[in-house]
Write a protein that holds these residues in place. Sequence first.
Motif, PDB file in Angstrom:
ATOM      1  N   PHE A 153      -0.502  84.853 -41.217  1.00 32.51           N
ATOM      2  CA  PHE A 153      -1.684  84.339 -40.517  1.00 32.51           C
ATOM      3  C   PHE A 153      -2.789  85.397 -40.477  1.00 32.51           C
ATOM      4  CE2 PHE A 153      -4.089  83.821 -36.520  1.00 32.51           C
ATOM      5  CZ  PHE A 153      -4.666  82.595 -36.770  1.00 32.51           C
ATOM      6  N   GLU A 154      -2.430  86.623 -40.115  1.00 36.39           N
ATOM      7  CA  GLU A 154      -3.436  87.680 -40.000  1.00 36.39           C
ATOM      8  C   GLU A 154      -4.078  87.980 -41.353  1.00 36.39           C
ATOM      9  OE1 GLU A 154      -4.696  88.983 -37.384  1.00 36.39           O
ATOM     10  OE2 GLU A 154      -3.314  88.181 -35.884  1.00 36.39           O
ATOM     11  N   LEU A 155      -3.271  88.060 -42.392  1.00 35.62           N
ATOM     12  CA  LEU A 155      -3.815  88.354 -43.719  1.00 35.62           C
ATOM     13  C   LEU A 155      -4.664  87.195 -44.236  1.00 35.62           C
ATOM     14  CD1 LEU A 155      -0.609  90.019 -45.203  1.00 35.62           C
ATOM     15  CD2 LEU A 155      -2.785  91.177 -44.758  1.00 35.62           C
ATOM     16  N   SER A 156      -4.216  85.973 -43.987  1.00 35.13           N
ATOM     17  CA  SER A 156      -5.003  84.800 -44.401  1.00 35.13           C
ATOM     18  C   SER A 156      -6.319  84.744 -43.658  1.00 35.13           C
ATOM     19  CB  SER A 156      -4.206  83.516 -44.167  1.00 35.13           C
ATOM     20  OG  SER A 156      -3.049  83.476 -44.955  1.00 35.13           O
ATOM     21  N   LEU A 157      -6.289  85.084 -42.375  1.00 34.69           N
ATOM     22  CA  LEU A 157      -7.512  85.068 -41.575  1.00 34.69           C
ATOM     23  C   LEU A 157      -8.526  86.059 -42.134  1.00 34.69           C
ATOM     24  CD1 LEU A 157      -8.548  83.577 -39.026  1.00 34.69           C
ATOM     25  CD2 LEU A 157      -7.816  85.556 -37.700  1.00 34.69           C
ATOM     26  N   ASN A 158      -8.054  87.164 -42.641  1.00 32.94           N
ATOM     27  CA  ASN A 158      -8.939  88.142 -43.279  1.00 32.94           C
ATOM     28  C   ASN A 158      -9.539  87.586 -44.560  1.00 32.94           C
ATOM     29  OD1 ASN A 158      -9.465  90.349 -45.328  1.00 32.94           O
ATOM     30  ND2 ASN A 158      -9.054  91.649 -43.567  1.00 32.94           N
ATOM     31  N   LEU A 159      -8.745  86.851 -45.316  1.00 35.69           N
ATOM     32  CA  LEU A 159      -9.157  86.415 -46.648  1.00 35.69           C
ATOM     33  C   LEU A 159     -10.026  85.166 -46.659  1.00 35.69           C
ATOM     34  CD1 LEU A 159      -5.817  87.219 -48.459  1.00 35.69           C
ATOM     35  CD2 LEU A 159      -8.061  88.092 -49.158  1.00 35.69           C
ATOM     36  N   ILE A 160      -9.919  84.312 -45.637  1.00 37.12           N
ATOM     37  CA  ILE A 160     -10.745  83.105 -45.657  1.00 37.12           C
ATOM     38  C   ILE A 160     -12.106  83.368 -45.004  1.00 37.12           C
ATOM     39  CG2 ILE A 160      -8.716  81.598 -45.649  1.00 37.12           C
ATOM     40  CD1 ILE A 160      -9.505  80.834 -42.761  1.00 37.12           C
ATOM     41  N   ARG A 202     -10.490  83.904 -32.212  1.00 35.59           N
ATOM     42  CA  ARG A 202     -11.102  83.981 -33.542  1.00 35.59           C
ATOM     43  C   ARG A 202     -11.103  82.630 -34.248  1.00 35.59           C
ATOM     44  NH1 ARG A 202      -7.259  88.456 -36.026  1.00 35.59           N
ATOM     45  NH2 ARG A 202      -5.800  87.044 -34.949  1.00 35.59           N
ATOM     46  N   VAL A 203     -10.367  81.665 -33.684  1.00 38.27           N
ATOM     47  CA  VAL A 203     -10.224  80.356 -34.328  1.00 38.27           C
ATOM     48  C   VAL A 203     -10.339  79.238 -33.293  1.00 38.27           C
ATOM     49  CG1 VAL A 203      -8.738  81.249 -36.170  1.00 38.27           C
ATOM     50  CG2 VAL A 203      -7.691  80.329 -34.079  1.00 38.27           C
ATOM     51  N   TRP A 204     -10.691  78.054 -33.798  1.00 43.10           N
ATOM     52  CA  TRP A 204     -10.477  76.810 -33.065  1.00 43.10           C
ATOM     53  C   TRP A 204      -9.206  76.203 -33.649  1.00 43.10           C
ATOM     54  CZ3 TRP A 204     -15.699  77.382 -34.938  1.00 43.10           C
ATOM     55  CH2 TRP A 204     -16.641  77.642 -33.929  1.00 43.10           C
ATOM     56  N   SER A 205      -8.275  75.778 -32.802  1.00 43.01           N
ATOM     57  CA  SER A 205      -6.994  75.332 -33.335  1.00 43.01           C
ATOM     58  C   SER A 205      -6.530  74.021 -32.717  1.00 43.01           C
ATOM     59  CB  SER A 205      -5.921  76.400 -33.118  1.00 43.01           C
ATOM     60  OG  SER A 205      -5.648  76.570 -31.734  1.00 43.01           O
ATOM     61  N   CYS A 206      -5.621  73.385 -33.427  1.00 38.49           N
ATOM     62  CA  CYS A 206      -5.046  72.112 -32.998  1.00 38.49           C
ATOM     63  C   CYS A 206      -3.643  72.009 -33.591  1.00 38.49           C
ATOM     64  CB  CYS A 206      -5.912  70.961 -33.490  1.00 38.49           C
ATOM     65  SG  CYS A 206      -5.246  69.315 -33.131  1.00 38.49           S
ATOM     66  N   MET A 207      -2.652  71.633 -32.771  1.00 41.50           N
ATOM     67  CA  MET A 207      -1.289  71.413 -33.246  1.00 41.50           C
ATOM     68  C   MET A 207      -1.021  69.915 -33.289  1.00 41.50           C
ATOM     69  SD  MET A 207       2.360  72.719 -31.672  1.00 41.50           S
ATOM     70  CE  MET A 207       1.914  74.464 -31.777  1.00 41.50           C
ATOM     71  N   LEU A 208      -0.482  69.449 -34.412  1.00 37.99           N
ATOM     72  CA  LEU A 208      -0.251  68.025 -34.607  1.00 37.99           C
ATOM     73  C   LEU A 208       1.208  67.743 -34.953  1.00 37.99           C
ATOM     74  CD1 LEU A 208      -3.353  67.255 -36.856  1.00 37.99           C
ATOM     75  CD2 LEU A 208      -3.110  66.701 -34.436  1.00 37.99           C
ATOM     76  N   LEU A 216      -3.545  73.507 -37.271  1.00 42.53           N
ATOM     77  CA  LEU A 216      -4.790  73.747 -37.992  1.00 42.53           C
ATOM     78  C   LEU A 216      -5.572  74.810 -37.223  1.00 42.53           C
ATOM     79  CD1 LEU A 216      -3.850  70.893 -38.910  1.00 42.53           C
ATOM     80  CD2 LEU A 216      -6.253  70.281 -39.109  1.00 42.53           C
ATOM     81  N   ALA A 217      -5.997  75.840 -37.906  1.00 43.37           N
ATOM     82  CA  ALA A 217      -6.777  76.918 -37.287  1.00 43.37           C
ATOM     83  C   ALA A 217      -8.052  77.125 -38.107  1.00 43.37           C
ATOM     84  CB  ALA A 217      -5.962  78.205 -37.222  1.00 43.37           C
ATOM     85  N   LEU A 218      -9.189  76.794 -37.508  1.00 42.60           N
ATOM     86  CA  LEU A 218     -10.482  76.897 -38.171  1.00 42.60           C
ATOM     87  C   LEU A 218     -11.119  78.218 -37.765  1.00 42.60           C
ATOM     88  CD1 LEU A 218     -12.581  75.207 -39.886  1.00 42.60           C
ATOM     89  CD2 LEU A 218     -13.618  74.598 -37.693  1.00 42.60           C
ATOM     90  N   LYS A 219     -11.420  79.064 -38.751  1.00 45.92           N
ATOM     91  CA  LYS A 219     -11.975  80.386 -38.461  1.00 45.92           C
ATOM     92  C   LYS A 219     -13.416  80.267 -37.991  1.00 45.92           C
ATOM     93  CE  LYS A 219     -12.674  84.943 -40.576  1.00 45.92           C
ATOM     94  NZ  LYS A 219     -12.482  85.764 -41.796  1.00 45.92           N
ATOM     95  N   LYS A 220     -13.715  80.912 -36.871  1.00 48.38           N
ATOM     96  CA  LYS A 220     -15.069  80.868 -36.312  1.00 48.38           C
ATOM     97  C   LYS A 220     -16.023  81.732 -37.138  1.00 48.38           C
ATOM     98  CE  LYS A 220     -13.515  80.131 -31.530  1.00 48.38           C
ATOM     99  NZ  LYS A 220     -13.515  80.646 -30.164  1.00 48.38           N
TER     100      LYS A 220
END
Length: 220
Positions: A153-160, A202-208, A216-220
């Motif tokens: 998650f942390e590495l993906s958050l950096n890359l997106i 750092r994100v807006w998120s929703c669990m489904l 789903l975690a949308l990067k701000k």
Amino acid sequence: MSHVHLQMTDALVEYLYRASPPESEVLKRLREETAKHPRARMQITPEQGHFLSLLVRLINARRVLEIGVFTGYSSIAVAQALPADGKLVACDVSEEFTSVARRYWKEARLEDRIDLRLAPATETLENLIDQGESGNFDFAFIDADKSNYRNYFELSLNLIRNGGLIVLDNVLWSGRVVEKDSEDEDTRAIQEINSLISRDERVWSCMLPVGDGLTLALKK
């Protein structure tokens, strides 16, 4: 609190599949072949595949990360939603599993869009960061070893990019996430990442409750 979620009976699941857009022939055959595999439960469900494809189209994704390939169902679901010049970097460590994926990528005529990296995913993601790729991806799908979910998650958050989307699978973990004081490492890892993301500014998120649970975690 009233109970508001339907119990997904076999009849409802069958209706869901009938009322949804049909799978492509390639995806159908891949799902049927993988169903015979001893670890078939690692494959995402058809409705998850449709959902991932829709999300990729909604955010106009062009560059995508996939962490955990298995036999390639999610790779195809995502890659077929990309534009012709789109690219999916697929991370896995299993030559055995991904050999099946490669065969179906070729049948789906998507092999040019998929860049398979056979190495520990943390290594692949760190290399991308070292190569100056931070903020250059639009979408990431995480469905690999649970003990590394936080690192992924942390590495993906950096890359997106800002406005990019991270999707994590298995966040309900067959219901085991409600077990208090669990001694299972994977269960604790899922509980930890669920708690972290729910509080992450750092994100807006929703669990489904789709499949085995998607966040789903949308990067701000």
